[in-house]
Structure formats: structure tokens, C-alpha cells
Design a protein around this motif. Sequence first.
Motif, PDB file in Angstrom:
ATOM      1  N   PHE A 105      36.863  96.276-107.138  1.00  0.00           N
ATOM      2  CA  PHE A 105      36.603  96.230-105.700  1.00  0.00           C
ATOM      3  C   PHE A 105      37.307  97.365-104.954  1.00  0.00           C
ATOM      4  CE2 PHE A 105      35.305  91.760-106.421  1.00  0.00           C
ATOM      5  CZ  PHE A 105      34.052  91.850-105.835  1.00  0.00           C
ATOM      6  N   LEU A 106      38.542  97.657-105.344  1.00  0.00           N
ATOM      7  CA  LEU A 106      39.240  98.782-104.725  1.00  0.00           C
ATOM      8  C   LEU A 106      38.533 100.097-105.041  1.00  0.00           C
ATOM      9  CD1 LEU A 106      42.981  97.873-105.337  1.00  0.00           C
ATOM     10  CD2 LEU A 106      41.782  97.908-103.162  1.00  0.00           C
ATOM     11  N   LEU A 107      38.021 100.205-106.241  1.00  0.00           N
ATOM     12  CA  LEU A 107      37.304 101.406-106.637  1.00  0.00           C
ATOM     13  C   LEU A 107      36.011 101.563-105.841  1.00  0.00           C
ATOM     14  CD1 LEU A 107      37.726 103.679-108.624  1.00  0.00           C
ATOM     15  CD2 LEU A 107      36.360 102.417-110.274  1.00  0.00           C
ATOM     16  N   LEU A 108      35.325 100.471-105.589  1.00  0.00           N
ATOM     17  CA  LEU A 108      34.113 100.528-104.759  1.00  0.00           C
ATOM     18  C   LEU A 108      34.455 100.962-103.334  1.00  0.00           C
ATOM     19  CD1 LEU A 108      32.164  97.383-105.999  1.00  0.00           C
ATOM     20  CD2 LEU A 108      31.656  99.789-106.456  1.00  0.00           C
ATOM     21  N   GLY A 109      35.596 100.490-102.825  1.00  0.00           N
ATOM     22  CA  GLY A 109      36.047 100.945-101.511  1.00  0.00           C
ATOM     23  C   GLY A 109      36.352 102.429-101.499  1.00  0.00           C
ATOM     24  N   ALA A 110      36.988 102.915-102.556  1.00  0.00           N
ATOM     25  CA  ALA A 110      37.288 104.344-102.656  1.00  0.00           C
ATOM     26  C   ALA A 110      36.001 105.158-102.743  1.00  0.00           C
ATOM     27  CB  ALA A 110      38.174 104.604-103.865  1.00  0.00           C
ATOM     28  N   ILE A 111      35.009 104.640-103.446  1.00  0.00           N
ATOM     29  CA  ILE A 111      33.718 105.342-103.540  1.00  0.00           C
ATOM     30  C   ILE A 111      33.057 105.405-102.170  1.00  0.00           C
ATOM     31  CG2 ILE A 111      31.365 105.133-104.457  1.00  0.00           C
ATOM     32  CD1 ILE A 111      32.660 104.092-107.065  1.00  0.00           C
ATOM     33  N   ALA A 112      33.082 104.308-101.425  1.00  0.00           N
ATOM     34  CA  ALA A 112      32.497 104.299-100.074  1.00  0.00           C
ATOM     35  C   ALA A 112      33.208 105.309 -99.168  1.00  0.00           C
ATOM     36  CB  ALA A 112      32.570 102.896 -99.482  1.00  0.00           C
ATOM     37  N   LEU A 113      34.537 105.342 -99.231  1.00  0.00           N
ATOM     38  CA  LEU A 113      35.279 106.314 -98.421  1.00  0.00           C
ATOM     39  C   LEU A 113      34.960 107.741 -98.852  1.00  0.00           C
ATOM     40  CD1 LEU A 113      38.753 104.564 -98.135  1.00  0.00           C
ATOM     41  CD2 LEU A 113      37.043 104.849 -96.349  1.00  0.00           C
ATOM     42  N   GLY A 114      34.782 107.966-100.146  1.00  0.00           N
ATOM     43  CA  GLY A 114      34.416 109.294-100.624  1.00  0.00           C
ATOM     44  C   GLY A 114      33.055 109.729-100.111  1.00  0.00           C
ATOM     45  N   VAL A 115      32.094 108.811-100.094  1.00  0.00           N
ATOM     46  CA  VAL A 115      30.747 109.139 -99.594  1.00  0.00           C
ATOM     47  C   VAL A 115      30.802 109.486 -98.106  1.00  0.00           C
ATOM     48  CG1 VAL A 115      28.469 108.147 -99.103  1.00  0.00           C
ATOM     49  CG2 VAL A 115      29.504 107.835-101.346  1.00  0.00           C
ATOM     50  N   VAL A 116      31.487 108.666 -97.319  1.00  0.00           N
ATOM     51  CA  VAL A 116      31.603 108.933 -95.884  1.00  0.00           C
ATOM     52  C   VAL A 116      32.311 110.261 -95.646  1.00  0.00           C
ATOM     53  CG1 VAL A 116      32.660 108.123 -93.737  1.00  0.00           C
ATOM     54  CG2 VAL A 116      31.511 106.507 -95.240  1.00  0.00           C
ATOM     55  N   SER A 117      33.323 110.542 -96.441  1.00  0.00           N
ATOM     56  CA  SER A 117      34.061 111.790 -96.309  1.00  0.00           C
ATOM     57  C   SER A 117      33.163 112.992 -96.606  1.00  0.00           C
ATOM     58  CB  SER A 117      35.262 111.769 -97.244  1.00  0.00           C
ATOM     59  OG  SER A 117      35.935 112.989 -97.206  1.00  0.00           O
ATOM     60  N   VAL A 118      32.350 112.892 -97.633  1.00  0.00           N
ATOM     61  CA  VAL A 118      31.426 113.988 -97.960  1.00  0.00           C
ATOM     62  C   VAL A 118      30.424 114.192 -96.825  1.00  0.00           C
ATOM     63  CG1 VAL A 118      29.538 114.637 -99.514  1.00  0.00           C
ATOM     64  CG2 VAL A 118      31.702 113.833-100.446  1.00  0.00           C
ATOM     65  N   VAL A 119      29.890 113.110 -96.287  1.00  0.00           N
ATOM     66  CA  VAL A 119      28.927 113.213 -95.181  1.00  0.00           C
ATOM     67  C   VAL A 119      29.575 113.872 -93.964  1.00  0.00           C
ATOM     68  CG1 VAL A 119      27.583 111.856 -93.524  1.00  0.00           C
ATOM     69  CG2 VAL A 119      27.489 111.306 -95.947  1.00  0.00           C
ATOM     70  N   PHE A 120      30.784 113.440 -93.608  1.00  0.00           N
ATOM     71  CA  PHE A 120      31.476 114.048 -92.466  1.00  0.00           C
ATOM     72  C   PHE A 120      31.808 115.512 -92.739  1.00  0.00           C
ATOM     73  CE2 PHE A 120      33.376 110.142 -90.099  1.00  0.00           C
ATOM     74  CZ  PHE A 120      32.090 109.761 -89.752  1.00  0.00           C
ATOM     75  N   GLY A 121      32.152 115.839 -93.979  1.00  0.00           N
ATOM     76  CA  GLY A 121      32.436 117.231 -94.323  1.00  0.00           C
ATOM     77  C   GLY A 121      31.211 118.105 -94.158  1.00  0.00           C
ATOM     78  N   ALA A 156      36.455 111.398-109.496  1.00  0.00           N
ATOM     79  CA  ALA A 156      37.514 110.616-110.147  1.00  0.00           C
ATOM     80  C   ALA A 156      37.121 109.148-110.252  1.00  0.00           C
ATOM     81  CB  ALA A 156      38.810 110.764-109.360  1.00  0.00           C
ATOM     82  N   CYS A 157      36.509 108.619-109.208  1.00  0.00           N
ATOM     83  CA  CYS A 157      36.086 107.215-109.237  1.00  0.00           C
ATOM     84  C   CYS A 157      34.981 106.990-110.258  1.00  0.00           C
ATOM     85  CB  CYS A 157      35.632 106.771-107.855  1.00  0.00           C
ATOM     86  SG  CYS A 157      36.982 106.614-106.680  1.00  0.00           S
ATOM     87  N   ALA A 158      34.073 107.968-110.387  1.00  0.00           N
ATOM     88  CA  ALA A 158      33.002 107.829-111.364  1.00  0.00           C
ATOM     89  C   ALA A 158      33.559 107.840-112.782  1.00  0.00           C
ATOM     90  CB  ALA A 158      31.981 108.948-111.185  1.00  0.00           C
ATOM     91  N   ILE A 159      34.576 108.654-113.005  1.00  0.00           N
ATOM     92  CA  ILE A 159      35.185 108.716-114.339  1.00  0.00           C
ATOM     93  C   ILE A 159      35.842 107.385-114.696  1.00  0.00           C
ATOM     94  CG2 ILE A 159      37.057 109.797-115.658  1.00  0.00           C
ATOM     95  CD1 ILE A 159      36.339 112.417-114.202  1.00  0.00           C
ATOM     96  N   ILE A 160      36.450 106.720-113.718  1.00  0.00           N
ATOM     97  CA  ILE A 160      37.123 105.439-113.959  1.00  0.00           C
ATOM     98  C   ILE A 160      36.140 104.267-113.899  1.00  0.00           C
ATOM     99  CG2 ILE A 160      38.793 103.829-112.941  1.00  0.00           C
ATOM    100  CD1 ILE A 160      40.155 106.027-114.372  1.00  0.00           C
ATOM    101  N   PHE A 161      35.094 104.382-113.064  1.00  0.00           N
ATOM    102  CA  PHE A 161      34.200 103.257-112.808  1.00  0.00           C
ATOM    103  C   PHE A 161      33.471 102.795-114.076  1.00  0.00           C
ATOM    104  CE2 PHE A 161      30.061 101.520-111.543  1.00  0.00           C
ATOM    105  CZ  PHE A 161      30.483 100.469-110.752  1.00  0.00           C
ATOM    106  N   PHE A 162      32.930 103.734-114.816  1.00  0.00           N
ATOM    107  CA  PHE A 162      32.121 103.341-115.976  1.00  0.00           C
ATOM    108  C   PHE A 162      32.940 102.664-117.069  1.00  0.00           C
ATOM    109  CE2 PHE A 162      29.451 106.563-113.923  1.00  0.00           C
ATOM    110  CZ  PHE A 162      28.352 105.748-113.664  1.00  0.00           C
TER     111      PHE A 162
END
Length: 169
Positions: A105-121, A156-162
Amino acid sequence: MFCRFCGKELEENAAFCGNCGAPVGNKTAEKSEKVAEPFFAEEKPLPAVNPRMEGFGKALTGTILSFVGMVLFFVVCALIVGAEEYNYYYDYTYVREEDLIAALFLLLGAIALGVVSVVFGVKSIKTFKNAQGQKPIATLILGIISLAEGAGCLLACAIIFFPLAVLLG
């Protein structure tokens, strides 16, 4: 004539108001005029936005979110490493399932924050590209940082997620 302070009607040649005692002088107001204007009656125009700061808020937000996503990623790593227990009876190491689910669940939160960060970037870089006149350099710099951190967080999250998903089976 009326008193400019309290609004009461004044006598013809009065030097002071009979109600509040204020000096009459030449500044009396008629009843049809406003007696006192509120403090906020004049609407002042807002200051112009500095063109060099256009889009800075989104860029800064994206950078902060990507940083929080990376912190969540490291918390997940610590949770997985710290969740291992050694079973002396069977002589092997295992990971508690509850800790793995929390890490997921924490990893899914980190993935969501990463996606939002990429969009804002990306939006911040587009803001820089489309700016007329003075270019918002700070927006570009933070946009690049946000994009890079967000992409790093997602990688990093993708490497750990799978492997985590495989462990949960």
C-alpha cells in the motif's frame, strides 16, 4: 446639513454637532451622500503576476511530491528488510505477510505521487516553453527536478513492486 461623523441633522450656523460634538467646519455632507464609506469600499487592482514566476507553484508542488514519494519508497524498503524473521525451528528466514501488505500500500502511494510529480514536471516545462517575454527559469529548473525525481521514484517502485507482488502470490 448633516454631521459627517454621526449623520444627524445640524442647526443652521452651528460650529459643533449637537449630537456627537464634532466640529462642523466646511466638510459637512448632505443626507443624499454617504456619511461614511467602509474601509474596503475601494477595490484596488491586484498586483500583476511576475512573469518569471509563472507556473512556479506547480513545479514546486511536483518537486515536493516526488520527494515524499522517494521517502515512501525508502520506508517500503526498510519495512521489507525489517520484516524478515528467522524461524529457528525450521531454520529459514521468512517475511510476515502483514508487513508485505503494508509495504504494498505504501508503494502504491509512492507510485501515485511519482505519477503526479511527472505530470507537474511536464506541465512546468511546457509553461516555460510557452512563456512570452521573460522566461520563468525557476519553473523550468524545478520542473526538470520534479520530472527526474518522479521518473526515478516510478522506476524504483516498479523494481520493488513486481517482486513484492510475487511474494504476496
